[in-house]
Design a protein around this motif. Structure first.
Motif, short mmCIF file in Angstrom:
data_model
loop_
_atom_site.label_atom_id
_atom_site.label_comp_id
_atom_site.label_asym_id
_atom_site.label_seq_id
_atom_site.Cartn_x
_atom_site.Cartn_y
_atom_site.Cartn_z
N ASP A 101 -3.20 14.79 61.54
CA ASP A 101 -2.99 15.07 63.02
C ASP A 101 -4.14 14.57 64.17
O ASP A 101 -4.94 14.62 65.36
N GLY A 102 -5.38 14.44 63.10
CA GLY A 102 -6.68 13.90 63.96
C GLY A 102 -6.97 12.78 64.50
O GLY A 102 -5.92 12.34 64.25
N PHE A 103 -8.18 11.87 64.90
CA PHE A 103 -7.62 10.31 65.71
C PHE A 103 -8.88 9.55 65.48
O PHE A 103 -9.88 10.34 65.43
N LEU A 104 -8.63 8.07 65.17
CA LEU A 104 -9.31 7.72 64.58
C LEU A 104 -9.62 6.63 66.63
O LEU A 104 -9.04 6.47 67.10
N MET A 105 -10.97 6.09 66.87
CA MET A 105 -10.86 6.11 68.48
C MET A 105 -12.51 4.67 67.96
O MET A 105 -13.18 5.08 67.18
N PHE A 106 -12.01 3.22 68.15
CA PHE A 106 -12.71 1.94 67.78
C PHE A 106 -12.61 0.85 68.99
O PHE A 106 -11.96 1.38 69.82
N SER A 107 -13.41 0.72 68.90
CA SER A 107 -13.55 -1.10 69.52
C SER A 107 -14.38 -2.10 68.76
O SER A 107 -14.91 -2.09 68.12
N CYS A 108 -13.71 -3.42 69.67
CA CYS A 108 -14.44 -4.28 68.80
C CYS A 108 -13.91 -5.65 69.36
O CYS A 108 -13.47 -5.48 70.09
N LEU A 109 -14.78 -6.75 68.68
CA LEU A 109 -14.83 -8.44 69.85
C LEU A 109 -13.24 -8.43 69.36
O LEU A 109 -12.44 -9.05 68.25
N GLY A 110 -12.45 -9.37 70.26
CA GLY A 110 -11.55 -10.27 69.82
C GLY A 110 -11.47 -11.95 69.98
O GLY A 110 -12.54 -12.30 69.86
N PRO A 111 -10.20 -12.18 70.07
CA PRO A 111 -10.11 -14.42 68.86
C PRO A 111 -10.95 -14.56 71.05
O PRO A 111 -11.83 -15.96 70.34
N ASP A 112 -10.84 -14.24 71.59
CA ASP A 112 -11.63 -15.50 72.84
C ASP A 112 -13.12 -15.23 73.32
O ASP A 112 -12.98 -15.25 74.27
N SER A 113 -13.58 -14.18 72.46
CA SER A 113 -15.13 -14.16 72.37
C SER A 113 -16.19 -15.51 71.99
O SER A 113 -15.81 -16.15 70.93
N LEU A 114 -16.74 -15.50 72.84
CA LEU A 114 -17.53 -16.78 72.40
C LEU A 114 -17.11 -17.67 72.68
O LEU A 114 -16.77 -19.12 72.12
N ARG A 115 -15.70 -18.30 73.76
CA ARG A 115 -14.94 -19.31 73.46
C ARG A 115 -15.59 -20.56 74.57
O ARG A 115 -15.79 -21.53 74.11
N GLU A 116 -17.12 -20.14 75.06
CA GLU A 116 -17.60 -21.19 75.49
C GLU A 116 -18.74 -21.87 74.76
O GLU A 116 -19.18 -23.01 74.42
N LEU A 117 -19.52 -20.82 73.62
CA LEU A 117 -20.49 -21.38 72.92
C LEU A 117 -19.23 -22.20 71.75
O LEU A 117 -20.18 -23.27 71.36
#
Length: 289
Positions: A138-154
């Protein structure tokens, strides 16, 4: 918040802690207020790279909740998250949560917090299962990360030059949701936004990217690049990256946010089945309700 809104930020070029990590962690802290019951204990996964300012804010919001730290460079992480001497002498904080402790394989918490770490893991589903094992039922995970649109210009600049990609491909949020379920989590909630950072030139842009992580692309160039190649890279970035009206270079980052709960385990019992005691208690509680 509009999940596909493009947010443009004018910022200092380089800082000791990646500005992007601190900004994303700050937005995660705001999401923590969505939960009606604050976690009674929590674990911070790689707090130094994940954001120390956010760590302090969570400690302030959860002053009585014990905190555990998990990091590859554990002494550095414990030192960075240790309570200041001034806090120790504050009577209002006496008897409350002490400085974070080192997490062990046996540590179980109500919330595991991981900011901007998952996209740097070569075997993400293995890491998700490790996280699941650290979280109480009953606990939980909170996370963030980069998605596929990152660095599209580079990426476009590298493609024009015929070079291998500047980074590995980042996973879509829907795929993260599937992996969470396969790793034992339930009710995954995912959303995303795009943040566009601006830079005064190619040099500070590359310095920022070096601080954000490493390139896991399997076909990346394996040798040492020359000064001549670096000069070509700088020229290509200056010539091809889009610019803001004030002339600053623009680079997009797609940020994925997610949280998921650890449900009561469902185990097919057999003559040789081994069930952790905590999971057995959780299953018995579930049968009584």
């Amino acid at each position: 918040m509009d999940p596909v809104a493009a947010l443009r930020w004018q910022r200092r070029d380089v800082s000791a802690t990646p500005w992007l990590h601190e900004e994303v962690a700050s937005r995660m802290v705001e999401r923590l207020k969505w939960f009606r019951e604050p976690p009674s204990s929590w674990m911070h996964w790689e707090p130094v790279s994940g954001g120390l300012e956010a760590h302090r804010r969570i400690r302030s919001q959860l002053p009585d909740a014990p905190c555990h730290v998990a990091a590859q460079r554990l002494p550095q992480a414990l030192d960075a998250t240790r309570e200041s001497p001034a806090s120790a002498w504050n009577p209002l904080k006496w008897g409350r949560g002490k400085s974070p402790q080192a997490a062990s394989e046996a540590t179980r918490v109500r919330m595991l917090w991981a900011n901007m770490a998952l996209h740097m893991e070569p075997k993400p589903q293995t890491l998700l299962k490790r996280w699941n094992a650290h979280i109480e039922t009953d606990g939980f995970l909170m996370f963030s990360c980069l998605g596929p649109d990152s660095l599209r210009e580079l990426r476009a600049v590298y493609a024009e030059q015929g070079w291998p990609a500047p980074s590995h491909a980042f996973t879509d949020m829907h795929d993260w949701g599937d992996m969470l379920v396969h790793s034992g989590f339930a009710e995954p909630v995912m959303d995303m936004e795009r943040i566009t950072l601006s830079y005064s030139g190619a040099e500070p842009l590359l310095a920022e990217l070096r601080g954000l992580g490493r390139n896991l692309f399997a076909d990346r160039f394996t040798g040492c690049r020359s000064r001549h190649w670096r000069a070509r890279l700088l020229d290509a970035i200056e010539a091809s990256l889009p610019r803001a009206p004030d002339g600053r270079l623009l680079l997009t980052f797609e940020i994925i946010y997610g949280h998921a709960f650890k449900p009561v385990p469902r185990v097919a019992m057999g003559p040789s089945t081994t069930v952790p005691m905590e999971d057995m208690r959780a299953m018995l509680r579930g049968r009584k309700t």
